[in-house]
Structure formats: structure tokens, C-alpha cells
Design a protein around this motif. Structure first.
Motif, PDB file in Angstrom:
ATOM      1  N   ARG A 284       0.831  -1.214   0.000  1.00  0.00           N
ATOM      2  CA  ARG A 284       0.000   0.000   0.000  1.00  0.00           C
ATOM      3  C   ARG A 284       0.862   1.259   0.000  1.00  0.00           C
ATOM      4  O   ARG A 284       0.551   2.242   0.663  1.00  0.00           O
ATOM      5  N   SER A 285       2.002   1.183  -0.719  1.00  0.00           N
ATOM      6  CA  SER A 285       2.876   2.367  -0.732  1.00  0.00           C
ATOM      7  C   SER A 285       2.255   3.473  -1.571  1.00  0.00           C
ATOM      8  O   SER A 285       1.409   3.235  -2.442  1.00  0.00           O
TER       9      SER A 285
ATOM     10  N   VAL B 218       6.020  -6.565  -9.024  1.00  0.00           N
ATOM     11  CA  VAL B 218       6.723  -5.275  -9.012  1.00  0.00           C
ATOM     12  C   VAL B 218       8.048  -5.381  -8.245  1.00  0.00           C
ATOM     13  O   VAL B 218       8.976  -4.615  -8.471  1.00  0.00           O
TER      14      VAL B 218
ATOM     15  N   ILE C 105      11.597  -5.914  -6.446  1.00  0.00           N
ATOM     16  CA  ILE C 105      12.996  -6.056  -6.868  1.00  0.00           C
ATOM     17  C   ILE C 105      13.797  -6.427  -5.627  1.00  0.00           C
ATOM     18  O   ILE C 105      13.902  -5.627  -4.693  1.00  0.00           O
TER      19      ILE C 105
ATOM     20  N   THR D 142       8.304   0.764 -16.314  1.00  0.00           N
ATOM     21  CA  THR D 142       8.378   1.950 -15.453  1.00  0.00           C
ATOM     22  C   THR D 142       9.196   3.042 -16.126  1.00  0.00           C
ATOM     23  O   THR D 142       8.791   4.204 -16.189  1.00  0.00           O
TER      24      THR D 142
HETATM   25  P1  NAD Z   1       7.429   0.155   0.328  1.00  0.00           P
HETATM   26  O1  NAD Z   1       8.464  -0.402   1.234  1.00  0.00           O
HETATM   27  O2  NAD Z   1       7.157   1.603   0.311  1.00  0.00           O
HETATM   28  O3  NAD Z   1       6.046  -0.590   0.609  1.00  0.00           O
HETATM   29  C1  NAD Z   1       5.989  -1.968   0.821  1.00  0.00           C
HETATM   30  C2  NAD Z   1       4.581  -2.365   1.140  1.00  0.00           C
HETATM   31  O4  NAD Z   1       4.563  -3.754   1.400  1.00  0.00           O
HETATM   32  C3  NAD Z   1       3.988  -1.675   2.364  1.00  0.00           C
HETATM   33  O5  NAD Z   1       2.778  -1.069   1.990  1.00  0.00           O
HETATM   34  C4  NAD Z   1       3.759  -2.801   3.372  1.00  0.00           C
HETATM   35  O6  NAD Z   1       2.527  -2.681   4.058  1.00  0.00           O
HETATM   36  C5  NAD Z   1       3.736  -4.026   2.517  1.00  0.00           C
HETATM   37  N1  NAD Z   1       4.285  -5.187   3.215  1.00  0.00           N
HETATM   38  C6  NAD Z   1       5.404  -5.266   3.956  1.00  0.00           C
HETATM   39  N2  NAD Z   1       5.574  -6.513   4.438  1.00  0.00           N
HETATM   40  C7  NAD Z   1       4.529  -7.238   3.987  1.00  0.00           C
HETATM   41  C8  NAD Z   1       4.130  -8.577   4.146  1.00  0.00           C
HETATM   42  N3  NAD Z   1       4.857  -9.440   4.852  1.00  0.00           N
HETATM   43  N4  NAD Z   1       3.008  -8.981   3.542  1.00  0.00           N
HETATM   44  C9  NAD Z   1       2.262  -8.117   2.813  1.00  0.00           C
HETATM   45  N5  NAD Z   1       2.588  -6.839   2.637  1.00  0.00           N
HETATM   46  C10 NAD Z   1       3.708  -6.401   3.218  1.00  0.00           C
HETATM   47  O7  NAD Z   1       7.851  -0.381  -1.117  1.00  0.00           O
HETATM   48  P2  NAD Z   1       7.497   0.141  -2.601  1.00  0.00           P
HETATM   49  O8  NAD Z   1       8.223   1.396  -2.871  1.00  0.00           O
HETATM   50  O9  NAD Z   1       6.039   0.058  -2.848  1.00  0.00           O
HETATM   51  O10 NAD Z   1       8.216  -1.023  -3.425  1.00  0.00           O
HETATM   52  C11 NAD Z   1       7.835  -2.373  -3.306  1.00  0.00           C
HETATM   53  C12 NAD Z   1       8.775  -3.244  -4.114  1.00  0.00           C
HETATM   54  O11 NAD Z   1       8.691  -2.868  -5.473  1.00  0.00           O
HETATM   55  C13 NAD Z   1      10.248  -3.100  -3.740  1.00  0.00           C
HETATM   56  O12 NAD Z   1      10.876  -4.337  -3.936  1.00  0.00           O
HETATM   57  C14 NAD Z   1      10.768  -2.099  -4.735  1.00  0.00           C
HETATM   58  O13 NAD Z   1      12.159  -2.241  -4.966  1.00  0.00           O
HETATM   59  C15 NAD Z   1       9.975  -2.486  -5.943  1.00  0.00           C
HETATM   60  N6  NAD Z   1       9.781  -1.418  -6.923  1.00  0.00           N
HETATM   61  C16 NAD Z   1       9.988  -1.741  -8.213  1.00  0.00           C
HETATM   62  C17 NAD Z   1       9.784  -0.795  -9.185  1.00  0.00           C
HETATM   63  C18 NAD Z   1       9.995  -1.191 -10.615  1.00  0.00           C
HETATM   64  O14 NAD Z   1      10.132  -0.335 -11.466  1.00  0.00           O
HETATM   65  N7  NAD Z   1      10.018  -2.477 -10.931  1.00  0.00           N
HETATM   66  C19 NAD Z   1       9.367   0.488  -8.856  1.00  0.00           C
HETATM   67  C20 NAD Z   1       9.118   0.799  -7.515  1.00  0.00           C
HETATM   68  C21 NAD Z   1       9.328  -0.186  -6.561  1.00  0.00           C
END
Ligand code: NAD
Length: 276
Positions: free
Chosen positions: A160-161, A223, A225, A259
Motif C-alpha cells: 500500500r505504498s 513489481v 525487486i 516503469t
Molecule cells: P514500500 O516499502 O514503500 O512498501 C511496501 C509495502 O509492502 C507496504 O505497503 C507494506 O505494508 C507491505 N508489506 C510489507 N511486508 C509485507 C508482508 N509481509 N506482507 C504483505 N505486505 C507487506 O515499497 P514500494 O516502494 O512500494 O516497493 C515495493 C517493491 O517494489 C520493492 O521491492 C521495490 O524495490 C519495488 N519497486 C519496483 C519498481 C519497478 O520499477 N520495478 C518500482 C518501484 C518499486
């Protein structure tokens, strides 16, 4: 079937390059990088390379870790007022001590190619024309390219980021999916994912989504990484989940290149918004 983000992003980048050339556009992005975080440096280099390939000029402004917030503030204001700059990208995370939300919101929303400002995110939630964050927009572009109609689907978004989970949930809701958001406090994620027609996983935990958590024919967008032993791994146990999925994104070569493509398309979109 693979949702091939690399292939689709290459096609869309070519189309964008042609538009920029045919319309004789001079587009420029200023990228601000504070400090020398190695992962951020890799991302920034990727964005610079991709911009160059489609004909968007980039200017990298690499500031030292020790600068004051007020100096960053002045720089952003200068770029806001520089008519040769179409897009401003503030690479995150900022070093400790910086007020990230405050710095992001100094960016003119009309130059906010990341779509992170309160104005652009607020517009998304009011269904107004805006610049969407590149990752959720890239996912929407990918499912559109494969002609996947999510209307009426049960969709589960895990995460939920502000930059991925929430905006992708809203964009899918706008396309008439029934969206459930799971997160770190959800008691039993499987309860929801088992019923899902489409699952988006954006958490940052390698192989979080397993085969027994999904139904046959599910569509999976990964999504995540995660760097494990020098390898990039997503949030989905690809090897096993792919056996059940009708469509699935790989990591790498899935959401990542989509992205970057969406970010480049945002620069073009912003330039059109300015002129219209
Ligand atoms: P973030 O850390 O801001 O948010 C992570 C979310 O995961 C939070 O909302 C949290 O509630 C949830 N979470 C944490 N532990 C959990 C669990 N055990 N079960 C269920 N939910 C859980 O991360 P973000 O910025 O949204 O990024 C998420 C992932 O996506 C990361 O691996 C990041 O590197 C990757 N990402 C990839 C791209 C891309 O272009 N491919 C872009 C942005 C982020």
C-alpha cells in the motif's frame, strides 16, 4: 504467457522517439541526485540512457550528501523557473535528515514527471488528468498492450505504498476492477489471493507469492525487486506460480522497463500539457 515488459517497452520507446522527432520537440529532464547511494546511481544511469535513446536530453545534478535542505530547495525553485527544463526528477531516497515530502512538493506539478507531488496524487484520486507515478502507469500500459480487460475482475494488490500500491489500486478501480489491498498487517493474504483473477505484488520480499496462494489462470504482476546473491528476484515465486498463471511478468524484464518507459512518456505528456 509472459507479459514481456522489455519487449513492450522497446516498442513504446520507439514510438515515443518517432513522435519526439516528428514533432521536432526539444525535451529536457533535470535529475537531482543527492549523495552517492549505489542503487540510486544505477537507477539514475538507466534513466539517463533510456532518455538519450528516445531523444530526451538529461542533465544530472549530483549534490553532495552534506548539502543543506535550503540549498536543495533553491535548486528545485531554479529548475521550476527554467523554461528549458520540462521535467524534474528528484531521485529517492534522500539522505537521512531531509524532509522528503516537503522537497517533492517544491517541484512544480507541471514538471513533476514522477507524479509524486500532492497535486498529481490528489488529481489521480479525483479522476482528473494528471501525471501518474511511472510504475503504476507502466503496469496499466502493459496490461493494455496485452488487451487484458480488468473490468469486473477480483484484483488483489499486495502493498500500500504511496508510489506503487495505492496508485495502482486506484487505476485498476477506475477500470472497474473490484480491488482489495493487502499489506503487512493483513492476517491471511492467501484468503484474498486465492480468489483473485489478478494479483499485483509490490512489497519487497522475495518469493512472497507462492503457488498455493493463487488459482489456476491467475494474472500476476510482480513489481518487487530483491537482490539475492547478486541476482534480481521478484516478489513472486516465478518458477512455480507461472505454472498456474495465464499471464505473468518476469523479474527482471517485466515491470522495471515499463516503469522507465512510462517515465519517458510522462516527459512527453508534460510537454503537451504545457502547450495545450
Ligand atoms: P514500500 O516499502 O514503500 O512498501 C511496501 C509495502 O509492502 C507496504 O505497503 C507494506 O505494508 C507491505 N508489506 C510489507 N511486508 C509485507 C508482508 N509481509 N506482507 C504483505 N505486505 C507487506 O515499497 P514500494 O516502494 O512500494 O516497493 C515495493 C517493491 O517494489 C520493492 O521491492 C521495490 O524495490 C519495488 N519497486 C519496483 C519498481 C519497478 O520499477 N520495478 C518500482 C518501484 C518499486
Amino acid at each position: 504467457m509472459l507479459l514481456d515488459g522489455l519487449l513492450i517497452s522497446k516498442k513504446r520507446n520507439e514510438e515515443l522517439k518517432t513522435k519526439i522527432k516528428n514533432e521536432n520537440l526539444k525535451l529536457k529532464t533535470s535529475i537531482i541526485l543527492v549523495g552517492e547511494d549505489p542503487a540510486s546511481l544505477v537507477y539514475v544511469k538507466g534513466k539517463i540512457k533510456a532518455s538519450k535513446e528516445v531523444g530526451i536530453e538529461t542533465e544530472l545534478i549530483n549534490l553532495s550528501n552534506n548539502i543543506k535542505e535550503s540549498e536543495l530547495e533553491l535548486l528545485i525553485k531554479r529548475l521550476n523557473n527554467d523554461s528549458s527544463v520540462n521535467g524534474i526528477l528528484l531521485q529517492l531516497p534522500l539522505p537521512k535528515g531531509f524532509n522528503e515530502k516537503k522537497m517533492i512538493n517544491l517541484i512544480d506539478p507541471n514538471k513533476d514527471i514522477d507524479g509524486f507531488t500532492t497535486i498529481n496524487q490528489g488529481k489521480l484520486f479525483q479522476k482528473l488528468d494528471c501525471i501518474n507515478a511511472a510504475t503504476p502507469q507502466g503496469i496499466i500500459n502493459l496490461i493494455d498492450e496485452y488487451k487484458i480487460d480488468v473490468s469486473g475482475m477480483n484484483v488483489v494488490v499486495i502493498g500500500r505504498s504511496q508510489i506503487v500500491g495505492l496508485p495502482i489500486a486506484k487505476l485498476l478501480l477506475d477500470r472497474n476492477a473490484s480491488v482489495t489491498i493487502c499489506h503487512s498487517k493483513t492476517k491471511d493474504i492467501k484468503l484474498y489471493t486465492k480468489e483473485a483473477d489478478l494479483v499485483v505484488v509490490a512489497v519487497g520480499i522475495a518469493k512472497l507469492l507462492k503457488e498455493d496462494m493463487v488459482k489456476d489462470g491467475v494474472i500476476v504482476i510482480d513489481v518487487g525487486i530483491n537482490r539475492i546473491d547478486g541476482k534480481l528476484i521478484g516478489d513472486v515465486d516465478f518458477e512455480n506460480v507461472s505454472k498456474k498463471a495465464s499471464y505473468i511478468t518476469p523479474v527482471p524484464r517485466g515491470v522495471g522497463p515499463m516503469t522507465i518507459n512510462a517515465l519517458l512518456e510522462n516527459v512527453y505528456k508534460i510537454s503537451k500539457m504545457e502547450r495545450d
